[in-house]
Design a protein around this motif. Structure first.
Motif, PDB file in Angstrom:
ATOM      1  N   GLU A   1       6.270  10.780   6.434  1.00 12.62           N
ATOM      2  CA  GLU A   1       6.162   9.973   7.649  1.00 12.62           C
ATOM      3  C   GLU A   1       4.695   9.755   8.017  1.00 12.62           C
ATOM      4  O   GLU A   1       4.282   8.638   8.332  1.00 12.62           O
ATOM      5  N   LYS A   2       3.917  10.800   7.956  1.00 16.06           N
ATOM      6  CA  LYS A   2       2.484  10.688   8.267  1.00 16.06           C
ATOM      7  C   LYS A   2       1.795   9.730   7.305  1.00 16.06           C
ATOM      8  O   LYS A   2       0.966   8.901   7.718  1.00 16.06           O
TER       9      LYS A   2
ATOM     10  N   LEU B   1       8.882   3.363   7.295  1.00 13.49           N
ATOM     11  CA  LEU B   1       8.649   4.386   8.310  1.00 13.49           C
ATOM     12  C   LEU B   1       9.862   4.530   9.224  1.00 13.49           C
ATOM     13  O   LEU B   1      10.297   5.644   9.527  1.00 13.49           O
ATOM     14  N   GLU B   2      10.447   3.426   9.631  1.00 10.53           N
ATOM     15  CA  GLU B   2      11.625   3.464  10.497  1.00 10.53           C
ATOM     16  C   GLU B   2      12.798   4.128   9.787  1.00 10.53           C
ATOM     17  O   GLU B   2      13.498   4.956  10.364  1.00 10.53           O
TER      18      GLU B   2
ATOM     19  N   ARG C   1      12.154   7.825   9.632  1.00  8.56           N
ATOM     20  CA  ARG C   1      12.336   8.464  10.935  1.00  8.56           C
ATOM     21  C   ARG C   1      13.814   8.693  11.238  1.00  8.56           C
ATOM     22  O   ARG C   1      14.179   9.706  11.836  1.00  8.56           O
TER      23      ARG C   1
ATOM     24  N   GLN D   1       8.565  14.741   7.053  1.00  7.73           N
ATOM     25  CA  GLN D   1       7.548  14.565   8.084  1.00  7.73           C
ATOM     26  C   GLN D   1       6.176  14.293   7.471  1.00  7.73           C
ATOM     27  O   GLN D   1       5.393  13.525   8.017  1.00  7.73           O
TER      28      GLN D   1
ATOM     29  N   LYS E   1       0.752   2.065   7.482  1.00  2.00           N
ATOM     30  CA  LYS E   1       1.335   1.027   8.348  1.00  2.00           C
ATOM     31  C   LYS E   1       2.501   0.303   7.678  1.00  2.00           C
ATOM     32  O   LYS E   1       2.655  -0.902   7.775  1.00  2.00           O
ATOM     33  N   GLN E   2       3.332   1.056   6.997  1.00  2.08           N
ATOM     34  CA  GLN E   2       4.524   0.500   6.355  1.00  2.08           C
ATOM     35  C   GLN E   2       5.706   0.743   7.289  1.00  2.08           C
ATOM     36  O   GLN E   2       6.459   1.690   7.139  1.00  2.08           O
ATOM     37  N   SER E   3       5.873  -0.151   8.233  1.00  2.00           N
ATOM     38  CA  SER E   3       6.814   0.069   9.325  1.00  2.00           C
ATOM     39  C   SER E   3       8.284   0.110   8.892  1.00  2.00           C
ATOM     40  O   SER E   3       9.059   0.892   9.431  1.00  2.00           O
TER      41      SER E   3
ATOM     42  N   ASP F   1       2.892   6.138   8.024  1.00  2.00           N
ATOM     43  CA  ASP F   1       2.280   5.694   9.272  1.00  2.00           C
ATOM     44  C   ASP F   1       0.823   5.310   9.027  1.00  2.00           C
ATOM     45  O   ASP F   1       0.337   4.302   9.541  1.00  2.00           O
ATOM     46  N   ALA F   2       0.137   6.099   8.230  1.00  2.00           N
ATOM     47  CA  ALA F   2      -1.262   5.808   7.907  1.00  2.00           C
ATOM     48  C   ALA F   2      -1.374   4.503   7.131  1.00  2.00           C
ATOM     49  O   ALA F   2      -2.353   3.765   7.281  1.00  2.00           O
TER      50      ALA F   2
END
Length: 84
Positions: free
Chosen positions: A32-33, A44-45, A48, A29, A39-41, A36-37
């Motif tokens: 993940e933060k 990140l996916e 998740r 987690q 913006k590496q999608s 996300d900061a």
């Protein structure tokens, strides 16, 4: 008494797994933060999905631990009755 000790030992092993998985979930987690900061999608996916799997694993181990607790209590109660 042997069965009681065995159940407690098994439950302690389950608790170790539970604690390990909880720390892994928290680590994921945090990552993940960070993703996300940044913006590496794609990453990140994927992360998740891993977090969701860990949450499911954590729920499963939690259910197992509750069942083991019930078994320990039941065995202890039986042991107490036989000692009286």
């Amino acid at each position: 008494m042997d069965k009681f000790n065995e159940l407690v030992s098994t439950q302690m092993q389950t608790m170790e797994k539970l604690l390990y998985l909880q720390s892994e979930l928290e680590r994921c987690q945090e990552i993940e933060k960070q993703l996300d900061a940044l913006k590496q999608s794609a990453e990140l996916e994927e992360l998740r999905l891993e977090i969701d799997r860990k949450k499911q694993d954590l729920q499963e181990i939690h259910r197992m631990f509750e069942k083991q607790t019930e078994d320990v209590i039941h065995t202890y109660q039986q042991l107490a009755v036989t000692l009286l």
